[in-house]
Design a protein around this motif. Structure first.
Motif, PDB file in Angstrom:
ATOM      1  N   ARG A  97     -32.535 -32.588  36.400  1.00 37.01           N
ATOM      2  CA  ARG A  97     -31.723 -33.543  35.678  1.00 37.01           C
ATOM      3  C   ARG A  97     -30.245 -33.172  35.764  1.00 37.01           C
ATOM      4  O   ARG A  97     -29.375 -34.022  35.949  1.00 37.01           O
ATOM      5  CB  ARG A  97     -32.177 -33.570  34.220  1.00 37.01           C
ATOM      6  CG  ARG A  97     -31.434 -34.611  33.471  1.00 37.01           C
ATOM      7  CD  ARG A  97     -32.052 -34.897  32.156  1.00 37.01           C
ATOM      8  NE  ARG A  97     -31.195 -35.827  31.454  1.00 37.01           N
ATOM      9  CZ  ARG A  97     -31.449 -36.301  30.259  1.00 37.01           C
ATOM     10  NH1 ARG A  97     -32.541 -35.944  29.644  1.00 37.01           N
ATOM     11  NH2 ARG A  97     -30.622 -37.139  29.689  1.00 37.01           N
ATOM     12  N   LEU A  98     -29.978 -31.876  35.659  1.00 41.24           N
ATOM     13  CA  LEU A  98     -28.593 -31.422  35.813  1.00 41.24           C
ATOM     14  C   LEU A  98     -28.077 -31.729  37.213  1.00 41.24           C
ATOM     15  O   LEU A  98     -26.943 -32.169  37.381  1.00 41.24           O
ATOM     16  CB  LEU A  98     -28.509 -29.918  35.558  1.00 41.24           C
ATOM     17  CG  LEU A  98     -28.367 -29.500  34.113  1.00 41.24           C
ATOM     18  CD1 LEU A  98     -28.387 -27.987  34.018  1.00 41.24           C
ATOM     19  CD2 LEU A  98     -27.078 -30.039  33.526  1.00 41.24           C
ATOM     20  N   LEU A  99     -28.945 -31.502  38.211  1.00 41.53           N
ATOM     21  CA  LEU A  99     -28.550 -31.783  39.590  1.00 41.53           C
ATOM     22  C   LEU A  99     -28.196 -33.262  39.740  1.00 41.53           C
ATOM     23  O   LEU A  99     -27.194 -33.624  40.350  1.00 41.53           O
ATOM     24  CB  LEU A  99     -29.694 -31.406  40.535  1.00 41.53           C
ATOM     25  CG  LEU A  99     -29.466 -31.735  42.014  1.00 41.53           C
ATOM     26  CD1 LEU A  99     -28.338 -30.908  42.585  1.00 41.53           C
ATOM     27  CD2 LEU A  99     -30.726 -31.517  42.831  1.00 41.53           C
ATOM     28  N   LEU A 100     -29.026 -34.111  39.129  1.00 38.53           N
ATOM     29  CA  LEU A 100     -28.801 -35.547  39.220  1.00 38.53           C
ATOM     30  C   LEU A 100     -27.489 -35.944  38.546  1.00 38.53           C
ATOM     31  O   LEU A 100     -26.663 -36.653  39.124  1.00 38.53           O
ATOM     32  CB  LEU A 100     -29.980 -36.274  38.565  1.00 38.53           C
ATOM     33  CG  LEU A 100     -29.902 -37.802  38.591  1.00 38.53           C
ATOM     34  CD1 LEU A 100     -30.041 -38.315  40.003  1.00 38.53           C
ATOM     35  CD2 LEU A 100     -31.000 -38.396  37.722  1.00 38.53           C
ATOM     36  N   GLU A 101     -27.297 -35.443  37.332  1.00 39.34           N
ATOM     37  CA  GLU A 101     -26.062 -35.758  36.606  1.00 39.34           C
ATOM     38  C   GLU A 101     -24.843 -35.316  37.407  1.00 39.34           C
ATOM     39  O   GLU A 101     -23.863 -36.031  37.542  1.00 39.34           O
ATOM     40  CB  GLU A 101     -26.046 -35.036  35.252  1.00 39.34           C
ATOM     41  CG  GLU A 101     -27.095 -35.523  34.271  1.00 39.34           C
ATOM     42  CD  GLU A 101     -26.715 -36.861  33.656  1.00 39.34           C
ATOM     43  OE1 GLU A 101     -25.500 -37.106  33.521  1.00 39.34           O
ATOM     44  OE2 GLU A 101     -27.617 -37.643  33.348  1.00 39.34           O
ATOM     45  N   ASN A 102     -24.972 -34.110  37.960  1.00 39.00           N
ATOM     46  CA  ASN A 102     -23.890 -33.533  38.746  1.00 39.00           C
ATOM     47  C   ASN A 102     -23.574 -34.400  39.961  1.00 39.00           C
ATOM     48  O   ASN A 102     -22.421 -34.700  40.254  1.00 39.00           O
ATOM     49  CB  ASN A 102     -24.316 -32.124  39.176  1.00 39.00           C
ATOM     50  CG  ASN A 102     -23.334 -31.494  40.110  1.00 39.00           C
ATOM     51  OD1 ASN A 102     -22.141 -31.524  39.841  1.00 39.00           O
ATOM     52  ND2 ASN A 102     -23.806 -30.953  41.196  1.00 39.00           N
ATOM     53  N   THR A 103     -24.651 -34.853  40.648  1.00 40.14           N
ATOM     54  CA  THR A 103     -24.459 -35.680  41.837  1.00 40.14           C
ATOM     55  C   THR A 103     -23.750 -36.980  41.482  1.00 40.14           C
ATOM     56  O   THR A 103     -22.796 -37.389  42.148  1.00 40.14           O
ATOM     57  CB  THR A 103     -25.818 -36.004  42.486  1.00 40.14           C
ATOM     58  OG1 THR A 103     -26.518 -34.786  42.682  1.00 40.14           O
ATOM     59  CG2 THR A 103     -25.645 -36.711  43.801  1.00 40.14           C
ATOM     60  N   VAL A 104     -24.199 -37.616  40.398  1.00 42.09           N
ATOM     61  CA  VAL A 104     -23.602 -38.884  39.998  1.00 42.09           C
ATOM     62  C   VAL A 104     -22.127 -38.698  39.648  1.00 42.09           C
ATOM     63  O   VAL A 104     -21.261 -39.452  40.119  1.00 42.09           O
ATOM     64  CB  VAL A 104     -24.370 -39.484  38.800  1.00 42.09           C
ATOM     65  CG1 VAL A 104     -23.625 -40.685  38.244  1.00 42.09           C
ATOM     66  CG2 VAL A 104     -25.768 -39.874  39.223  1.00 42.09           C
ATOM     67  N   GLN A 105     -21.837 -37.671  38.881  1.00 38.72           N
ATOM     68  CA  GLN A 105     -20.453 -37.454  38.453  1.00 38.72           C
ATOM     69  C   GLN A 105     -19.531 -37.197  39.627  1.00 38.72           C
ATOM     70  O   GLN A 105     -18.427 -37.711  39.706  1.00 38.72           O
ATOM     71  CB  GLN A 105     -20.379 -36.233  37.523  1.00 38.72           C
ATOM     72  CG  GLN A 105     -21.281 -36.346  36.336  1.00 38.72           C
ATOM     73  CD  GLN A 105     -20.510 -36.575  35.050  1.00 38.72           C
ATOM     74  OE1 GLN A 105     -19.318 -36.824  35.097  1.00 38.72           O
ATOM     75  NE2 GLN A 105     -21.194 -36.492  33.940  1.00 38.72           N
ATOM     76  N   GLU A 106     -20.016 -36.347  40.544  1.00 40.35           N
ATOM     77  CA  GLU A 106     -19.151 -35.991  41.667  1.00 40.35           C
ATOM     78  C   GLU A 106     -18.987 -37.143  42.636  1.00 40.35           C
ATOM     79  O   GLU A 106     -17.912 -37.344  43.185  1.00 40.35           O
ATOM     80  CB  GLU A 106     -19.740 -34.779  42.389  1.00 40.35           C
ATOM     81  CG  GLU A 106     -19.796 -33.569  41.508  1.00 40.35           C
ATOM     82  CD  GLU A 106     -18.921 -32.470  42.029  1.00 40.35           C
ATOM     83  OE1 GLU A 106     -19.098 -32.103  43.180  1.00 40.35           O
ATOM     84  OE2 GLU A 106     -18.059 -32.001  41.279  1.00 40.35           O
ATOM     85  N   MET A 107     -20.057 -37.909  42.842  1.00 40.59           N
ATOM     86  CA  MET A 107     -19.948 -39.066  43.728  1.00 40.59           C
ATOM     87  C   MET A 107     -18.910 -40.031  43.165  1.00 40.59           C
ATOM     88  O   MET A 107     -18.109 -40.589  43.900  1.00 40.59           O
ATOM     89  CB  MET A 107     -21.293 -39.802  43.842  1.00 40.59           C
ATOM     90  CG  MET A 107     -22.253 -39.251  44.851  1.00 40.59           C
ATOM     91  SD  MET A 107     -21.561 -38.990  46.479  1.00 40.59           S
ATOM     92  CE  MET A 107     -21.423 -40.656  47.093  1.00 40.59           C
ATOM     93  N   ARG A 108     -18.956 -40.201  41.861  1.00 39.51           N
ATOM     94  CA  ARG A 108     -18.042 -41.152  41.234  1.00 39.51           C
ATOM     95  C   ARG A 108     -16.594 -40.687  41.404  1.00 39.51           C
ATOM     96  O   ARG A 108     -15.728 -41.432  41.847  1.00 39.51           O
ATOM     97  CB  ARG A 108     -18.388 -41.261  39.752  1.00 39.51           C
ATOM     98  CG  ARG A 108     -17.342 -41.950  38.939  1.00 39.51           C
ATOM     99  CD  ARG A 108     -17.811 -42.071  37.520  1.00 39.51           C
ATOM    100  NE  ARG A 108     -17.831 -40.789  36.854  1.00 39.51           N
ATOM    101  CZ  ARG A 108     -18.579 -40.523  35.780  1.00 39.51           C
ATOM    102  NH1 ARG A 108     -19.394 -41.408  35.309  1.00 39.51           N
ATOM    103  NH2 ARG A 108     -18.519 -39.342  35.212  1.00 39.51           N
ATOM    104  N   GLU A 109     -16.377 -39.418  41.089  1.00 32.57           N
ATOM    105  CA  GLU A 109     -15.004 -38.929  41.100  1.00 32.57           C
ATOM    106  C   GLU A 109     -14.477 -38.758  42.521  1.00 32.57           C
ATOM    107  O   GLU A 109     -13.433 -39.299  42.893  1.00 32.57           O
ATOM    108  CB  GLU A 109     -14.943 -37.589  40.372  1.00 32.57           C
ATOM    109  CG  GLU A 109     -13.554 -37.202  39.997  1.00 32.57           C
ATOM    110  CD  GLU A 109     -13.570 -36.126  38.933  1.00 32.57           C
ATOM    111  OE1 GLU A 109     -12.712 -35.254  39.000  1.00 32.57           O
ATOM    112  OE2 GLU A 109     -14.450 -36.168  38.053  1.00 32.57           O
ATOM    113  N   LEU A 110     -15.250 -38.023  43.351  1.00 30.47           N
ATOM    114  CA  LEU A 110     -14.782 -37.775  44.712  1.00 30.47           C
ATOM    115  C   LEU A 110     -14.842 -39.047  45.548  1.00 30.47           C
ATOM    116  O   LEU A 110     -14.016 -39.251  46.437  1.00 30.47           O
ATOM    117  CB  LEU A 110     -15.619 -36.662  45.358  1.00 30.47           C
ATOM    118  CG  LEU A 110     -15.524 -35.312  44.657  1.00 30.47           C
ATOM    119  CD1 LEU A 110     -16.373 -34.284  45.364  1.00 30.47           C
ATOM    120  CD2 LEU A 110     -14.091 -34.841  44.579  1.00 30.47           C
ATOM    121  N   GLY A 111     -15.813 -39.914  45.251  1.00 30.27           N
ATOM    122  CA  GLY A 111     -15.902 -41.184  45.971  1.00 30.27           C
ATOM    123  C   GLY A 111     -14.663 -42.031  45.740  1.00 30.27           C
ATOM    124  O   GLY A 111     -14.125 -42.623  46.673  1.00 30.27           O
TER     125      GLY A 111
END
Lengths: 336, 253
Positions: free
Chosen positions: A206-220
């Motif tokens: 779940r942490l991995l998922l949250e992390n992926t979503v957050q980073e995709m949003r910001e870095l994207g």
């Protein structure tokens, strides 16, 4: 209208090419937590600024991602209290010093293997030198964005928190109404993931998922802005103008560095791009393109803004540009 | 009140934005527009990324649904280091929608001129891997010819050989009405690094006005050496010119 359409096609081609690498980088840096204990890794890195910078430059081998992916890793390193020399060395060298990039460069320049060695050698040298120079700054916080700086402040006020779970620290994140802590800041999430090794698998995922979503949003978001600028400049400044700047040892290097900064092409594929200039441009300028591009370009600067304040990025840019220029000019004048 | 509603919707914006990119990547692949944007080598990577993005978005959506069912409110704070809350997702979503609405178009003659199609030194990035002199010369594509020229640039060596190539029309500004450039773009990774390669075509009858810039032609003829703009160049003496539709994959590799 045609121009606009070209810009649009360019923009989306950059994005379509970069998004998979970005996702790969984000997933990789998240997954890394499961396999590499960063704190242990950081603990065994040499404390000496020069050796630390060199070691930081070399550990790119452990993280096969290009420049879209190394920024989150470098940011997390800093927030976990890694010496600045290590983080800067990593930030500048990791896009080049990794197996995929070296292999791609080798494929492109099979006829001129010296380009591959020079690329690796110069990148290592420049990253180490800049990492060493930055280590002279004792208090980094004025250089860093507030999020990173406050994590650093926390680190400094609690210097021996290695054995304490970051999940137990106060004020860093929020408790939901259930018993499960829910964290929304990417970097804090990542820090918390470090401590989650003993947690149940579902929690880690779940942490991995949250992390992926957050980073995709910001870095994207940043990637989109960078690609838009790169596409506009490429379409509205004719390449001929950029290229006509250079046949001589000096201006060819400057022109290729400018091109590297504008095109923002990913380090895994930039050697093919450089190959097209192989017979019209000096070897020194090709190496300059391959060394400077992965360190500083429009897209990368956008991503780096998530760690550093503009002033620090300017120092990085100025140092990297001058060192690249000096080394490749030497190459042009005295070797090739 | 409205602020709370916006906050509770923000996580869903992430879900939608990431899903939109997954859909966009897969849509480019299924509609074969991916050929216009990137080199075929990277198609697998893009498709995998599209699927992964959909999985990530689906999982995140599932989690959100589950937590709302158990009346668990989501953490209300967003710690953005760079953008105000929701900006990154909104930007990603807007760009993905634009990508779904606007069709990318292959580069045309204007871009070719911008990128130096008229330079006589045409170079390819990938060096020829093999060289077979016995190949039927009319089977060679545009890029095969350019690569052959790169290995052995003397135009006289090819004079009289049969040629049959496809490409689009560019009017070279320095040459007379009798000549046009038949051009292809070559890409090595994505459209951002596309570069044009071309061969001059000498028309036997009429002038180039009957062939508009950007129209696609299949030209059959013979090679000859011409001195154009002060340089000796391999030129196609056109026998037949056939208008063809723009190929699905307009680039050469």
């Amino acid at each position: 209208m045609t121009q606009l359409n070209s810009a649009f096609t360019l923009f989306f081609s950059l994005l379509v090419e970069a998004i998979p690498f970005l996702l790969l980088g984000v997933l990789f840096s998240g997954l890394l937590q499961f396999f590499v204990d960063e704190r242990r890794l950081l603990a065994i890195l040499p404390k000496n600024p020069l050796l630390g910078a060199f070691a930081g430059s070399c550990i790119g081998f452990l993280f096969p991602v290009c420049e879209c992916g190394n920024v989150p890793v470098a940011r997390r390193m800093l927030m976990q209290g890694a010496p600045i020399s290590v983080a800067i060395g990593f930030l500048l060298a990791a896009p080049t010093i990794n197996p995929i990039v070296i292999w791609a460069t080798w494929t492109a320049f099979r006829d001129q293997p010296e380009i591959v060695f020079l690329r690796v050698g110069f990148s290592l040298a420049i990253a180490t030198i800049i990492g060493f120079i930055f280590s002279a700054q004792a208090d980094l916080r004025p250089f860093l964005q507030s999020g990173v700086a406050s994590a650093l402040t926390l680190k400094q006020s609690q210097p021996s928190d290695l054995n304490q779970s970051p999940l137990l620290q106060s004020g860093t994140y929020f408790l939901g109404q259930s018993a499960k802590p829910l964290i929304t800041d990417p970097s804090e999430l990542q820090a918390a993931m470090m401590a989650s090794v003993s947690k149940p698998k579902s929690f880690r995922l779940r942490l991995l998922l949250e992390n992926t979503v957050q980073e995709m949003r910001e870095l994207g978001g940043v990637l989109i802005l960078g690609s838009a600028i790169a596409a506009l400049v490429q379409v509205f400044v004719p390449r001929d103008i950029i290229l006509s700047l250079g046949q001589s040892p000096v201006t060819s290097i400057l022109a290729m560095m400018l091109l590297a900064g504008v095109v923002s092409i990913c380090s895994t594929v930039d050697s093919f791009f450089a190959l097209s200039f192989a017979s019209t441009f000096t070897s020194g300028s090709l190496v300059a393109f391959l060394v400077f591009g992965p360190m500083i370009d429009l897209k990368g600067v956008g991503l780096m803004l998530s760690i550093f304040k503009p002033r620090a990025i300017f120092y990085l840019f100025a140092l990297a540009a001058q060192l690249t220029f000096a080394l490749t000019l030497f190459l042009n004048l005295y070797i090739s | 009140m409205t602020r709370n509603v916006i906050r509770s919707l923000l996580p869903w914006l992430d879900v939608v934005a990431i899903a939109a990119w997954g859909v966009l990547l897969l849509n480019y692949w299924l509609s074969e527009k991916l050929f216009l944007l990137i080199h075929p080598n990277y198609i697998g990577l893009t498709v995998a990324a599209g699927v992964l993005l959909l999985i990530v978005s689906g999982l995140k959506g599932l989690l959100l649904l589950r937590s709302s069912r158990s009346r668990q409110t989501f953490a209300p704070m967003q710690h953005m280091t760079l953008f105000p809350p929701g900006f990154g997702s909104l930007l990603m979503l807007a760009v993905a929608i634009a990508g779904l609405l606007i069709t990318p178009r292959a580069f045309a003659s204007q871009t070719a001129l911008d990128r130096g199609v008229t330079d006589t030194i045409t170079l390819t990035r990938v060096k020829p891997q093999s060289f077979r002199a016995s190949t039927r010369t009319e089977d060679k594509t545009m890029i095969d010819w350019i690569r052959t020229l790169q290995v052995y640039p003397e135009p006289d060596a090819y004079t009289g050989q049969k040629v049959k190539v496809q490409g689009f029309v560019v009017y070279p500004p320095k040459l007379s009405e009798q000549y046009l450039l038949l051009t292809r773009f070559v890409i090595t990774c994505c459209a951002a690094d596309a570069y044009p390669v071309s061969l001059p075509v000498k028309l036997t009858t009429g002038d180039r006005k009957s062939y508009l810039p950007d129209s696609w032609l299949e030209i059959e003829g013979q090679m000859l050496t011409e001195t154009l703009d002060g340089k000796r160049q391999l030129t196609i003496q056109a026998k037949t010119l056939k208008t063809i539709p723009e190929p699905k994959n307009p680039y050469n590799y």
